[in-house]
Design a protein around this motif. Structure first.
Motif, short mmCIF file in Angstrom:
data_model
loop_
_atom_site.label_atom_id
_atom_site.label_comp_id
_atom_site.label_asym_id
_atom_site.label_seq_id
_atom_site.Cartn_x
_atom_site.Cartn_y
_atom_site.Cartn_z
N LYS A 171 0.85 -1.19 0.00
CA LYS A 171 0.00 0.00 0.00
C LYS A 171 0.89 1.24 0.00
O LYS A 171 1.79 1.37 0.82
N ARG A 172 0.65 2.13 -0.96
CA ARG A 172 1.36 3.40 -1.01
C ARG A 172 0.32 4.52 -1.00
O ARG A 172 -0.36 4.77 -2.00
N LYS A 173 0.16 5.15 0.14
CA LYS A 173 -0.80 6.24 0.29
C LYS A 173 -0.03 7.54 0.25
O LYS A 173 0.58 7.95 1.24
N MET A 174 -0.04 8.19 -0.91
CA MET A 174 0.76 9.39 -1.14
C MET A 174 -0.10 10.50 -1.77
O MET A 174 0.29 11.09 -2.77
N SER A 175 -1.29 10.72 -1.19
CA SER A 175 -2.18 11.80 -1.63
C SER A 175 -2.70 11.62 -3.05
O SER A 175 -3.13 12.59 -3.68
N GLN A 176 -2.68 10.36 -3.56
CA GLN A 176 -3.16 10.14 -4.93
C GLN A 176 -4.63 10.49 -5.10
O GLN A 176 -5.10 10.73 -6.21
N ASN A 177 -5.39 10.49 -4.00
CA ASN A 177 -6.83 10.75 -4.06
C ASN A 177 -7.15 12.26 -4.04
O ASN A 177 -8.31 12.64 -4.11
N ARG A 178 -6.12 13.11 -3.95
CA ARG A 178 -6.32 14.56 -3.94
C ARG A 178 -6.09 15.14 -5.34
O ARG A 178 -5.41 14.51 -6.17
N ASN A 179 -6.61 16.33 -5.58
CA ASN A 179 -6.37 16.96 -6.88
C ASN A 179 -4.92 17.46 -6.97
O ASN A 179 -4.20 17.46 -5.98
N GLU A 180 -4.53 17.88 -8.16
CA GLU A 180 -3.14 18.25 -8.39
C GLU A 180 -2.68 19.40 -7.49
O GLU A 180 -1.56 19.37 -6.95
N ALA A 181 -3.53 20.39 -7.30
CA ALA A 181 -3.15 21.54 -6.46
C ALA A 181 -2.94 21.11 -5.02
O ALA A 181 -2.00 21.57 -4.35
N ASP A 182 -3.80 20.22 -4.53
CA ASP A 182 -3.65 19.73 -3.16
C ASP A 182 -2.37 18.91 -3.01
O ASP A 182 -1.64 19.04 -2.03
N ARG A 183 -2.10 18.06 -4.01
CA ARG A 183 -0.89 17.23 -3.95
C ARG A 183 0.36 18.11 -3.95
O ARG A 183 1.31 17.85 -3.20
N LEU A 184 0.33 19.15 -4.77
CA LEU A 184 1.48 20.05 -4.82
C LEU A 184 1.66 20.77 -3.48
O LEU A 184 2.79 20.94 -3.01
#
Length: 207
Positions: A171-184
């Protein structure tokens, strides 16, 4: 392990890399006396079995190896992890509908467990484990640096562990479920942290 599709890690080489990078695992067994869990350094032998074999050792005084195991053993390996504050999300400014979370990488390996006290096998496990962790040092310590009779006495105080991996989950939980701006925002926030593990997580966030 509960793993939403966005966080599933299926790449075996990536899972093996997490196992190799982890310096300590939690080795868990279920028994009629309840669960046992021991923090252990384990090493992976990829040449054995379909999914590899894990080796390590426990103190002979540890009751975990004496208590019959129900089903498979479980080894839990953790990679980098970091707390994620909602303050980093662009969505916070837009709607305020955000909450804290945690980013992390983990791999869980399951399989049948074998304990052994054969001195030759124990010496092999101890030697390989020591070499693995001493190798990066400029002046590495080796098992045969110590007197042979002393090592023999130490081996009598431990029990070897062999677990053939039959099931591997990552399991790799690295904010993939957030939009691009949130991930940045998360990547930028973590990259400024004083914690090395936070900066490690920052580098793994897809932006």
């Amino acid at each position: 392990m509960y793993t939403p599709p966005a966080f599933r890690l299926d790449d075996r080489s990536a899972m093996f890399a997490t196992i190799r990078a982890a310096r300590l695992a939690n080795f868990v067994t279920a028994t009629t006396d309840g669960p046992f869990a021991t923090p252990l350094p384990l090493f992976l032998d990829e040449s054995e079995g379909e999914h590899g074999v894990l080796y390590g050792h426990l103190a002979k005084a540890n009751p975990q190896w004496r208590t019959p195991t129900i089903g498979d053993g479980l080894a839990i390996f953790m990679g980098a992890d970091a707390y994620v504050t909602p303050a980093w999300y662009a969505t916070k400014q837009q709607t305020g509908k955000v909450v804290p979370t945690w980013n992390y990488v983990t791999v869980q390996a399951r399989g049948p467990v074998e304990f052994f006290d054969d001195a030759e096998r124990l010496l092999d496990v101890v030697t390989r484990l020591t070499t693995l962790h001493e190798e990066p040092r400029a002046v590495a310590w080796a098992v045969d640096d110590a007197p042979a009779d002393f090592i023999a006495s130490q081996l009598r105080g431990i029990v070897g562990l062999r677990m053939q991996i039959t099931h591997l989950e990552g399991k790799r939980k690295m904010s993939q479920n957030r939009n691009e701006a949130d991930r940045l925002g998360v990547a930028n926030g973590l990259s400024e942290s004083e914690r090395p593990s936070d900066r490690d997580v920052a580098a793994q966030i897809p932006v």
